[in-house]
Scaffold this active site. Structure first.
Site, PDB file in Angstrom:
ATOM      1  CE  LYS A  78      -4.260  -2.053   1.211  1.00  0.00           C
ATOM      2  NZ  LYS A  78      -3.823  -3.439   1.441  1.00  0.00           N
TER       3      LYS A  78
HETATM    4  C1  PLP Z   1      -4.514  -4.549   0.923  1.00  0.00           C
HETATM    5  C2  PLP Z   1      -3.802  -5.830   0.876  1.00  0.00           C
HETATM    6  C3  PLP Z   1      -4.204  -6.870  -0.009  1.00  0.00           C
HETATM    7  C4  PLP Z   1      -5.419  -6.752  -0.906  1.00  0.00           C
HETATM    8  O1  PLP Z   1      -5.233  -5.819  -1.924  1.00  0.00           O
HETATM    9  P1  PLP Z   1      -6.450  -5.265  -2.804  1.00  0.00           P
HETATM   10  O2  PLP Z   1      -5.891  -4.199  -3.638  1.00  0.00           O
HETATM   11  O3  PLP Z   1      -7.472  -4.766  -1.809  1.00  0.00           O
HETATM   12  O4  PLP Z   1      -6.983  -6.406  -3.583  1.00  0.00           O
HETATM   13  C5  PLP Z   1      -3.441  -8.024  -0.030  1.00  0.00           C
HETATM   14  N1  PLP Z   1      -2.366  -8.186   0.764  1.00  0.00           N
HETATM   15  C6  PLP Z   1      -1.947  -7.221   1.617  1.00  0.00           C
HETATM   16  C7  PLP Z   1      -0.748  -7.470   2.464  1.00  0.00           C
HETATM   17  C8  PLP Z   1      -2.648  -6.010   1.701  1.00  0.00           C
HETATM   18  O5  PLP Z   1      -2.235  -5.055   2.559  1.00  0.00           O
END
Ligand code: PLP
Length: 468
Positions: free
Chosen positions: A112
């Site tokens: 993120k």
């Molecule tokens: C947010 C997140 C996901 C999921 O990602 P999306 O874009 O919501 O599909 C998967 N793994 C981790 C570690 C995350 O922080």
């Protein structure tokens, strides 16, 4: 470039407006009016360029007439200068031409950061240009909140308030939120669960007086400008393995369908992709959709990969809009059905067109632990539970010949194993260690507010602590 809503009743409007609005006024999600694209020779010419230059080249196609390539490259350079790997998003080869794309070199060691670090700079620039301030209010079950607080620390035009459920985020996640102590960023523990936090945020947005008074804004994954930076690492990883002269497959651990949709956009922009494997934990709403064309909400079950414990994949609405031939009215109807009855379905020909490019895969906790252990035993390499779901899906696709033998599979490693130490330790008997810059995280001083599950208490706190 102009933006429209997936529900057909907002836009066209500018990148800056889409950025600051977040969610469209008709309840839909913003998308560009058309997909920009690169020729094969333009993609070939990206070989050897630094990550931030490729970022500038790709993202500036979406900000045409507002932010030019040099500005985006500069923003990306600033956003990623604190990342602890100079390649930003490197690959690690596994067996059978499967490659992990390591996306955990940002300050909160989950993918993120790649989007949020850019978004905070874009937000600050847009608000400064408009000479105004904003308040960002969000709810988190862990990763988004820490990424947002890190990204917005030190930004002048924005105050950030992140609600998290008291006692229900991991100790690492909590520390990552509460140890950010700059002016303007606030972690707030709510006496309730994640759904309560989200309901409080929604209630504040629905209070028009409050919303306008503080200039409320959102940075959750429905914001178009959060998807944009994620397109970049699909290009850079594919280039490293022979694109555009060879197609790739991607296995993407998925919750809100944001990351995998960014990959689909890369494909629309000209990157040759043979298949996306959409991998889920036991919360398998997407797997079931790809099996039968019905999107049906069920209860959320906690799992070892909490960031994918989701039953409403909000970004799927963007793909649905495309699958339905950009018919906003049809999307609005489907989403209304989903809101009222917890379900919508698509015609078989729509499902078949999705299956040309996407496959679903799901894995329970036992399988996830086994994959962490298998990867450690075989490669002496620890992976986090989310990455394990993706890697197992990639290996399954290889074994089932779901992709051509000569097509590399890139499996997204979405978090560092030390972000989920308990699950990793339980599976492998190894304790993952935090990267250097975070080694002292657990002994850092915490600062947070605690509020009851009550909208008035949240609003009071925001009004008292915002800087504008
Ligand atoms: C947010 C997140 C996901 C999921 O990602 P999306 O874009 O919501 O599909 C998967 N793994 C981790 C570690 C995350 O922080």
């Amino acid at each position: 470039m102009e933006y429209i809503s997936t529900r057909g009743k907002d836009g066209p409007l500018s990148f800056e407006t889409a950025l600051l609005n977040g969610l469209a006024r008709d309840g839909g999600l913003y998308l560009p009016t058309s997909w920009p694209s690169f020729s094969a020779s333009e993609i070939r010419a990206m070989h050897g360029k630094p990550y931030v230059e490729i970022a500038g080249q790709i993202m500036s196609r979406f900000t045409d007439g507002e932010l030019h390539e040099e500005q985006i490259t500069e923003m990306a350079a600033d956003a990623y200068c604190s990342f602890t790997c100079k390649d930003i998003a490197p690959l690690k080869a596994m067996q059978q031409d499967i490659h992990l794309l390591e996306l955990f070199y940002g300050p909160t060691i989950a993918f993120k950061d790649y989007a949020m670090q850019f978004l905070s700079r874009a937000f600050d620039a847009a608000l400064s240009r408009q000479n105004r301030q904003a308040v960002i209010l969000g709810a988190t079950s862990g990763d988004t909140g820490s990424a947002a607080l890190e990204a917005f620390r030190g930004r002048e035009a924005v105050d950030v308030f992140i609600l998290f459920p008291e006692g229900r985020v991991s100790p690492v996640q909590q520390k990552q939120m509460t140890s950010v102590r700059d002016a303007g960023v606030h972690a707030i523990a709510v006496k309730g669960d994640f759904d309560d936090c989200q309901a409080l945020v929604k209630a504040c947005f629905n209070d028009a007086t409050f919303r306008d008074k503080v200039g409320l804004s959102a940075v959750n994954s429905i914001n178009w400008a959060r998807l944009m930076p994620q397109i970049v690492y699909y290009f850079t990883s594919a280039l490293a393995l022979g694109a555009p002269d060879k197609p790739m497959a991607f296995s993407v651990p998925t919750g809100n369908f944001g990351n995998v949709f960014a990959g689909w956009v890369a494909m629309q922009m000209g990157l040759p992709v043979e298949r996306f494997i959409v991998s889920s934990n036991r919360n398998d709403i997407l797997t079931r959709f790809f099996e039968g064309g019905v999107m049906e909400r069920r209860d959320v079950h906690p799992s070892l990969s909490p960031s994918m414990d989701i039953q409403v994949s909000s970004n799927f609405e963007r793909l649905l809009f495309e699958l339905l031939g950009r018919d906003g009215k049809a999307v609005a109807e489907a989403m209304q059905n989903f809101a009222e009855r917890g379900l919508f379905s698509v015609e078989d020909k729509v499902l078949q067109s999705a299956l040309q490019v996407f496959s679903g895969y799901c894995l329970d906790d036992l399988g996830t632990s086994a994959e962490i252990k298998r990867c450690f035993d075989m490669h002496n390499y620890l992976i986090d539970p989310h990455s394990a779901v993706g890697l197992a899906a990639a290996r399954n696709a290889r074994a089932a010949n779901l992709v051509d033998k000569s097509t590399p599979i890139i499996s997204l490693a979405c978090a560092h194993p030390a972000k989920f130490p308990d699950a990793v330790h339980q599976a492998s008997a190894q304790m993952p260690t935090l990267p250097d810059g975070l080694a002292d995280l657990m002994s850092r001083e915490e600062q947070m507010f605690t509020v009851p599950n009550d909208m008035a208490a949240v609003q009071k706190l925001v009004l008292e602590h915002r800087r504008s």
